[in-house]
Write a protein that holds these residues in place. Structure first.
Motif, PDB file in Angstrom:
ATOM      1  N   LYS A  52       0.727  -1.213   0.001  1.00  0.00           N
ATOM      2  CA  LYS A  52       0.000  -0.077  -0.065  1.00  0.00           C
ATOM      3  C   LYS A  52       0.815   1.194   0.164  1.00  0.00           C
ATOM      4  O   LYS A  52       1.957   1.266   0.857  1.00  0.00           O
ATOM      5  CB  LYS A  52      -0.893   0.062   1.199  1.00  0.00           C
ATOM      6  CG  LYS A  52      -2.042   1.194   1.271  1.00  0.00           C
ATOM      7  CD  LYS A  52      -3.247   1.280   2.276  1.00  0.00           C
ATOM      8  CE  LYS A  52      -3.973   2.328   2.065  1.00  0.00           C
ATOM      9  NZ  LYS A  52      -4.784   2.303   0.757  1.00  0.00           N
ATOM     10  N   VAL A  53       0.279   2.089  -0.732  1.00  0.00           N
ATOM     11  CA  VAL A  53       0.980   3.475  -0.788  1.00  0.00           C
ATOM     12  C   VAL A  53       0.148   4.703  -0.431  1.00  0.00           C
ATOM     13  O   VAL A  53      -0.961   4.506  -1.000  1.00  0.00           O
ATOM     14  CB  VAL A  53       1.745   3.758  -2.345  1.00  0.00           C
ATOM     15  CG1 VAL A  53       2.351   5.155  -2.306  1.00  0.00           C
ATOM     16  CG2 VAL A  53       2.610   2.794  -2.810  1.00  0.00           C
ATOM     17  N   ARG A  72       6.492  -4.369  13.246  1.00  0.00           N
ATOM     18  CA  ARG A  72       7.145  -3.574  12.062  1.00  0.00           C
ATOM     19  C   ARG A  72       8.766  -4.091  11.939  1.00  0.00           C
ATOM     20  O   ARG A  72       9.407  -4.200  12.791  1.00  0.00           O
ATOM     21  CB  ARG A  72       7.027  -2.411  12.189  1.00  0.00           C
ATOM     22  CG  ARG A  72       7.634  -1.309  13.357  1.00  0.00           C
ATOM     23  CD  ARG A  72       7.398  -0.095  13.315  1.00  0.00           C
ATOM     24  NE  ARG A  72       7.998   0.732  12.364  1.00  0.00           N
ATOM     25  CZ  ARG A  72       7.980   2.040  11.896  1.00  0.00           C
ATOM     26  NH1 ARG A  72       7.190   2.821  12.604  1.00  0.00           N
ATOM     27  NH2 ARG A  72       8.711   2.536  11.027  1.00  0.00           N
ATOM     28  N   GLN A  73       8.893  -4.155  10.843  1.00  0.00           N
ATOM     29  CA  GLN A  73      10.473  -4.480  10.422  1.00  0.00           C
ATOM     30  C   GLN A  73      11.096  -3.270   9.644  1.00  0.00           C
ATOM     31  O   GLN A  73      10.729  -3.010   8.623  1.00  0.00           O
ATOM     32  CB  GLN A  73      10.739  -5.767   9.446  1.00  0.00           C
ATOM     33  CG  GLN A  73      12.184  -5.972   9.626  1.00  0.00           C
ATOM     34  CD  GLN A  73      12.369  -7.404   8.636  1.00  0.00           C
ATOM     35  OE1 GLN A  73      11.678  -7.616   7.942  1.00  0.00           O
ATOM     36  NE2 GLN A  73      13.433  -7.652   8.426  1.00  0.00           N
ATOM     37  N   ASP A  74      12.229  -2.735  10.326  1.00  0.00           N
ATOM     38  CA  ASP A  74      12.892  -1.615   9.782  1.00  0.00           C
ATOM     39  C   ASP A  74      14.350  -1.887   9.503  1.00  0.00           C
ATOM     40  O   ASP A  74      15.012  -2.621  10.558  1.00  0.00           O
ATOM     41  CB  ASP A  74      12.711  -0.307  10.418  1.00  0.00           C
ATOM     42  CG  ASP A  74      11.077   0.148  10.526  1.00  0.00           C
ATOM     43  OD1 ASP A  74      10.725   0.031  11.669  1.00  0.00           O
ATOM     44  OD2 ASP A  74      10.576   0.232   9.368  1.00  0.00           O
ATOM     45  N   PRO A  75      15.204  -1.466   8.537  1.00  0.00           N
ATOM     46  CA  PRO A  75      16.682  -1.789   8.652  1.00  0.00           C
ATOM     47  C   PRO A  75      17.134  -1.330   9.732  1.00  0.00           C
ATOM     48  O   PRO A  75      16.945   0.009  10.297  1.00  0.00           O
ATOM     49  CB  PRO A  75      16.915  -0.835   7.156  1.00  0.00           C
ATOM     50  CG  PRO A  75      15.748  -0.887   6.345  1.00  0.00           C
ATOM     51  CD  PRO A  75      14.886  -0.879   7.454  1.00  0.00           C
ATOM     52  N   GLN A  77       6.352   6.034   9.488  1.00  0.00           N
ATOM     53  CA  GLN A  77       5.666   4.818   9.520  1.00  0.00           C
ATOM     54  C   GLN A  77       5.633   4.017   8.229  1.00  0.00           C
ATOM     55  O   GLN A  77       5.105   2.853   8.264  1.00  0.00           O
ATOM     56  CB  GLN A  77       4.048   4.791   9.938  1.00  0.00           C
ATOM     57  CG  GLN A  77       3.949   5.404  11.385  1.00  0.00           C
ATOM     58  CD  GLN A  77       2.466   5.898  11.505  1.00  0.00           C
ATOM     59  OE1 GLN A  77       1.863   6.563  10.817  1.00  0.00           O
ATOM     60  NE2 GLN A  77       2.053   5.428  12.838  1.00  0.00           N
ATOM     61  N   THR A  78       6.450   4.439   7.442  1.00  0.00           N
ATOM     62  CA  THR A  78       6.770   3.573   5.923  1.00  0.00           C
ATOM     63  C   THR A  78       7.816   2.310   6.777  1.00  0.00           C
ATOM     64  O   THR A  78       8.659   2.532   7.365  1.00  0.00           O
ATOM     65  CB  THR A  78       7.527   4.686   5.165  1.00  0.00           C
ATOM     66  OG1 THR A  78       6.698   5.351   4.622  1.00  0.00           O
ATOM     67  CG2 THR A  78       8.238   3.509   4.166  1.00  0.00           C
ATOM     68  N   SER A  79       7.191   1.088   6.470  1.00  0.00           N
ATOM     69  CA  SER A  79       7.763  -0.013   7.033  1.00  0.00           C
ATOM     70  C   SER A  79       7.189  -1.288   6.359  1.00  0.00           C
ATOM     71  O   SER A  79       6.186  -1.135   5.672  1.00  0.00           O
ATOM     72  CB  SER A  79       7.690  -0.063   8.544  1.00  0.00           C
ATOM     73  OG  SER A  79       8.385  -0.861   9.160  1.00  0.00           O
ATOM     74  N   VAL A  80       7.634  -2.375   6.683  1.00  0.00           N
ATOM     75  CA  VAL A  80       7.166  -3.689   6.551  1.00  0.00           C
ATOM     76  C   VAL A  80       6.446  -4.084   7.643  1.00  0.00           C
ATOM     77  O   VAL A  80       7.200  -4.234   8.823  1.00  0.00           O
ATOM     78  CB  VAL A  80       7.940  -4.705   5.978  1.00  0.00           C
ATOM     79  CG1 VAL A  80       7.477  -5.978   5.709  1.00  0.00           C
ATOM     80  CG2 VAL A  80       8.648  -3.998   4.788  1.00  0.00           C
ATOM     81  N   ARG A 128       4.004  -4.189   2.965  1.00  0.00           N
ATOM     82  CA  ARG A 128       4.752  -2.979   2.912  1.00  0.00           C
ATOM     83  C   ARG A 128       3.919  -1.669   2.562  1.00  0.00           C
ATOM     84  O   ARG A 128       3.463  -1.775   1.694  1.00  0.00           O
ATOM     85  CB  ARG A 128       5.648  -3.495   1.615  1.00  0.00           C
ATOM     86  CG  ARG A 128       6.765  -2.364   1.224  1.00  0.00           C
ATOM     87  CD  ARG A 128       7.435  -2.878   0.066  1.00  0.00           C
ATOM     88  NE  ARG A 128       8.369  -4.023   0.372  1.00  0.00           N
ATOM     89  CZ  ARG A 128       9.690  -3.929   1.059  1.00  0.00           C
ATOM     90  NH1 ARG A 128       9.914  -2.654   1.640  1.00  0.00           N
ATOM     91  NH2 ARG A 128      10.278  -4.599   1.314  1.00  0.00           N
ATOM     92  N   LEU A 129       4.218  -1.029   3.487  1.00  0.00           N
ATOM     93  CA  LEU A 129       3.434   0.203   3.530  1.00  0.00           C
ATOM     94  C   LEU A 129       4.376   1.491   3.333  1.00  0.00           C
ATOM     95  O   LEU A 129       5.615   1.452   3.897  1.00  0.00           O
ATOM     96  CB  LEU A 129       2.696   0.434   4.975  1.00  0.00           C
ATOM     97  CG  LEU A 129       2.194   1.835   5.103  1.00  0.00           C
ATOM     98  CD1 LEU A 129       0.894   2.025   3.960  1.00  0.00           C
ATOM     99  CD2 LEU A 129       1.502   1.946   6.511  1.00  0.00           C
ATOM    100  N   THR A 130       4.040   2.310   2.288  1.00  0.00           N
ATOM    101  CA  THR A 130       4.859   3.583   1.936  1.00  0.00           C
ATOM    102  C   THR A 130       3.818   4.460   2.229  1.00  0.00           C
ATOM    103  O   THR A 130       2.729   4.641   1.448  1.00  0.00           O
ATOM    104  CB  THR A 130       5.205   3.298   0.520  1.00  0.00           C
ATOM    105  OG1 THR A 130       6.228   1.978   0.528  1.00  0.00           O
ATOM    106  CG2 THR A 130       6.100   4.557   0.144  1.00  0.00           C
ATOM    107  N   VAL A 131       4.657   5.512   2.978  1.00  0.00           N
ATOM    108  CA  VAL A 131       3.800   6.808   3.298  1.00  0.00           C
ATOM    109  C   VAL A 131       4.559   8.114   2.783  1.00  0.00           C
ATOM    110  O   VAL A 131       5.536   8.190   3.172  1.00  0.00           O
ATOM    111  CB  VAL A 131       3.658   7.074   4.844  1.00  0.00           C
ATOM    112  CG1 VAL A 131       2.636   8.352   5.163  1.00  0.00           C
ATOM    113  CG2 VAL A 131       3.007   5.816   5.572  1.00  0.00           C
TER     114      VAL A 131
END
Lengths: 115, 116
Positions: B11-12, B36-39, B85-88, B112-115
């Motif tokens: 989702k974008v 949530r998973q972030d680098p 909040q952009t994250s998986v 996968r969410l992209t804000v």
């Protein structure tokens, strides 16, 4: 305050050799530990676990060792195969106090097994 | 494989808009989780549920709310999405084993969410 630490972001080994992934924890209340494997674009999958009453648990090519006095655990993969290439997460649980269903994860280690 | 699905898978959305992610399970497991998973951060717990209408906060709950009206569904809502909040996002389920109250968690495929 990172309670579960995986200090090696990445590890590269040759096919057939041993892979050793390390994990340290700071919370002495943790008494159950798990390893998860994650491939790109997929959810993590459970690999192996160990209770604090044991110091070793083995499942096929995978063995987890726990050193409670050092607050350290390690995952050994022998022999390593190219299909083992993935990110490995260490996780810990405190089974007391009513929060025994919350996992605390480390940041993960990317394992690459070269043919 | 555990019967756990997440929707949408991608989702974008724009900053300030509300977003709801859905987790659905067919295993009748008691516990459900949102991570949530972030680098550089691994997996971080946002909220979890230990039964219908029973939820609690995880370590990164600010900006998120959850609801569980049925055993099989656990919704994660971003009331007003922000770029941070952009994250998986991963949903997970687990059940009790041997009275320990914990079992290995089974994870969904992720969203996968992209804000923007």
């Amino acid at each position: 305050d990172q309670q579960v630490k995986q200090n090696s972001p990445s590890l590269s080994v040759q096919e057939g050799r041993i892979s050793i992934l390390n994990c340290d924890y700071t919370n002495s209340m943790f008494d159950y530990f798990l390893w998860y494997k994650k491939y790109p674009a997929e959810g993590p999958t459970f690999l192996i676990s160990i209770s604090s009453i044991k110091d070793k648990n083995e499942d096929g090519r995978f063995t987890v060792f726990l050193n409670k006095s050092a607050k350290h655990l390690s995952l050994h993969i022998v022999p390593s195969q190219p299909g083992d290439s993935a990110v490995y997460f260490c996780a810990a649980v405190d089974l007391s106090g009513g929060s025994n269903y919350k996992l605390t994860f480390g940041k993960g280690t990317l394992l690459t097994v070269n043919p | 494989d555990a019967g756990i699905t997440q929707s949408p898978r991608h989702k974008v959305t724009e900053t300030g808009t509300p977003v709801t992610l859905r987790c659905h399970q067919t295993e009748n497991h008691r516990y459900m989780y949102w991570y949530r998973q972030d680098p550089g951060h691994g997996l971080r717990l946002i909220h979890y549920s230990y039964g219908v209408k029973d939820t609690d906060k995880g370590e990164v709950s600010d900006g998120y709310s959850v609801s569980r009206s049925k055993t099989e569904d656990f919704l994660l809502t971003l009331e007003s999405a922000t770029s941070s909040q952009t994250s998986v996002y991963f949903c997970a389920i687990s059940d009790e084993v041997g009275g320990l109250g914990v079992d290995e968690q089974y994870f969904g495929p992720g969203t996968r969410l992209t804000v923007t």
